[in-house]
Design a protein around this motif. Structure first.
Motif, PDB file in Angstrom:
ATOM      1  N   ALA A  55      45.672  38.456  47.118  1.00  0.00           N
ATOM      2  CA  ALA A  55      45.966  38.129  45.714  1.00  0.00           C
ATOM      3  C   ALA A  55      44.823  38.590  44.810  1.00  0.00           C
ATOM      4  O   ALA A  55      45.060  39.122  43.712  1.00  0.00           O
ATOM      5  CB  ALA A  55      46.209  36.628  45.576  1.00  0.00           C
ATOM      6  N   ARG A  56      43.594  38.415  45.259  1.00  0.00           N
ATOM      7  CA  ARG A  56      42.440  38.833  44.454  1.00  0.00           C
ATOM      8  C   ARG A  56      42.351  40.351  44.380  1.00  0.00           C
ATOM      9  O   ARG A  56      42.064  40.916  43.315  1.00  0.00           O
ATOM     10  CB  ARG A  56      41.156  38.254  45.052  1.00  0.00           C
TER      11      ARG A  56
ATOM     12  N   ALA B 127      44.923  41.830  42.057  1.00  0.00           N
ATOM     13  CA  ALA B 127      44.700  41.484  40.655  1.00  0.00           C
ATOM     14  C   ALA B 127      43.559  42.284  40.028  1.00  0.00           C
ATOM     15  O   ALA B 127      43.318  42.156  38.820  1.00  0.00           O
ATOM     16  CB  ALA B 127      44.400  39.983  40.534  1.00  0.00           C
TER      17      ALA B 127
ATOM     18  N   ARG C 279      43.435  48.296  40.583  1.00  0.00           N
ATOM     19  CA  ARG C 279      44.683  48.391  41.348  1.00  0.00           C
ATOM     20  C   ARG C 279      44.548  49.368  42.515  1.00  0.00           C
ATOM     21  O   ARG C 279      45.283  50.357  42.627  1.00  0.00           O
ATOM     22  CB  ARG C 279      45.847  48.825  40.443  1.00  0.00           C
TER      23      ARG C 279
ATOM     24  N   PRO D  17      35.740  42.492  39.933  1.00  0.00           N
ATOM     25  CA  PRO D  17      36.417  43.438  39.036  1.00  0.00           C
ATOM     26  C   PRO D  17      35.441  44.497  38.522  1.00  0.00           C
ATOM     27  O   PRO D  17      34.333  44.181  38.085  1.00  0.00           O
ATOM     28  CB  PRO D  17      36.919  42.528  37.911  1.00  0.00           C
TER      29      PRO D  17
END
Length: 301
Positions: A24-25, A28, A32, A94
Motif C-alpha cells: 500500500a505504501r 501510494a 508510481r 516519497p
C-alpha cells in the motif's frame, strides 16, 4: 532517467499483513514504480492476497523458500535499468526513488546506492547508516556520496546490469549477511557503491534482535570469506566462529549448517581482489583520535 525506470522488488515469506502494508505504501508513492513481489513459498495465503488486493503488482509465487536468491528472480523479471529492493517490513520515502534515478543517470559508474535508513515510527537513524556516513573509504570524484563496501538489502537501489554482472545473491549464504559478497563482487568489477543520504528508506522490523539470526550472520561471514577472502583470513574467521560455537547454542547450531554449506562456498571461490582487500584493510583500521590539544584549541583563542 526518471522514477518510471525503477522497479521495486519485494521479497516476502509468511508475513501477509506486513506485506499488505508495504505494498500500500509503495503504490501510494508519487513515483508510481513498477513492483514485483517474489513470495518465498508462503503458507499464509500471501499470494492470494496480492492477486486480490494489488492486481497491478507482478507476483512470482515460488513453491519453496529460496532465501535471498528470490531477489535475483525479481531483478530478472524487472524491465527497468534500475531496481530498488524492499522487504515486507520496509518502504521508500516519497521522492527517494526519483532522487535515486537521477543519481544513477548522473553517475555512470554508480552501481549501488546505499540509502539513509530510518527505523521504526520514531524514524531513528539506523546504526549502519551512521557508520556509512563517515566511511573511511572517502568519496570518489565520480560518485555522489561516501564510498562503501556493504549495504542493507532492504534499503538499496542497484543498477540492474551491475547487479547481474556481480551474480546477484547466492544460495550458499541463503539469508542474513547476504549483502557482503555482492558488495565485494561489484567493487572488483569496478562499480561504485555509495552511501547517499538524500535517498531515504524506511524500515520497521517490529521484532527484537534474534540470537539465531546473529549466529546465521556470523556463519555467513565465514562462508563469504571462503568464497572471496585470502585463505589466512578465512581460516582465522572460521577459528573464531568455532570458538563462539563452543559457548553459544545458536552458534553451535549454525556451525552444523556451516559444515554442510562449506563445499558450495569452495566451489564458488574466486581469488581475492586486491582493490577489495585494500578497502577492507582501510575499514578495519581504528579511527585516528584527534590530538588532545585540538579539543583545547577553541578555548585558547
Amino acid at each position: 532517467m526518471d522514477a518510471e525506470q525503477i522497479t521495486v522488488v519485494v521479497v516476502t515469506r509468511d508475513r501477509c499483513a506486513r506485506l499488505r502494508q508495504c505494498l500500500a505504501r509503495l503504490l501510494a508513492l508519487p513515483e508510481r514504480p513498477a513492483v514485483v513481489v517474489v513470495d518465498n513459498g508462503s503458507t499464509d495465503n500471501t499470494a492470494a492476497m496480492v492477486r486480490l488486493r494489488f492486481p497491478s503488482v507482478e507476483l512470482v509465487a515460488l513453491p519453496a523458500n529460496r532465501g535471498a536468491v528470490a531477489r535475483n528472480i525479481g531483478v530478472l523479471r524487472a524491465r527497468t535499468p534500475v531496481v530498488a529492493f524492499a522487504d515486507d517490513d520496509s518502504a521508500w520515502e516519497p521522492g527517494a526513488l526519483s532522487r535515486a534515478a537521477a543519481l544513477m543517470a548522473a553517475h555512470p559508474r554508480l552501481g549501488l546506492i546505499a540509502a539513509r535508513t530510518l527505523v521504526g515510527p520514531q524514524r531513528r537513524l539506523d546504526d549502519v547508516s551512521q557508520v556509512m556516513a563517515g566511511s573511511p573509504l572517502g568519496r570518489a570524484p565520480d560518485l555522489p556520496g561516501p564510498s562503501v563496501l556493504g549495504f542493507l538489502a532492504c534499503a538499496t537501489v542497484v543498477r540492474r546490469d551491475a547487479f547481474l554482472q556481480a551474480g546477484g545473491f547466492d544460495p550458499v549464504v541463503f539469508f542474513m549477511g547476504e549483502e557482503e559478497r555482492v558488495a565485494y563482487d561489484l567493487a572488483r568489477r569496478g562499480w561504485g557503491l555509495a552511501y547517499c543520504a538524500e535517498v531515504v528508506a524506511l524500515h520497521d522490523p517490529g521484532r527484537p534482535p534474534d540470537p539465531a539470526r546473529a549466529a546465521l550472520a556470523a556463519r555467513n561471514k565465514v562462508l563469504t570469506s571462503w568464497m572471496r577472502r585470502p585463505w589466512a583470513v578465512a581460516l582465522a574467521e572460521t577459528s573464531s566462529f568455532v570458538a563462539l560455537a563452543v559457548r553459544s547454542g545458536p552458534h553451535r547450531r549454525a556451525a552444523l549448517s556451516l559444515a554442510r554449506r562449506l563445499p558450495g562456498a569452495l566451489i564458488r571461490r574466486l581469488p581475492p581482489a586486491p582493490l577489495v582487500e585494500a578497502q577492507l584493510r582501510a575499514l578495519a583500521r581504528p579511527p585516528v583520535a584527534a590530538p588532545a590539544f585540538a579539543a583545547r584549541a577553541p578555548a585558547a583563542r
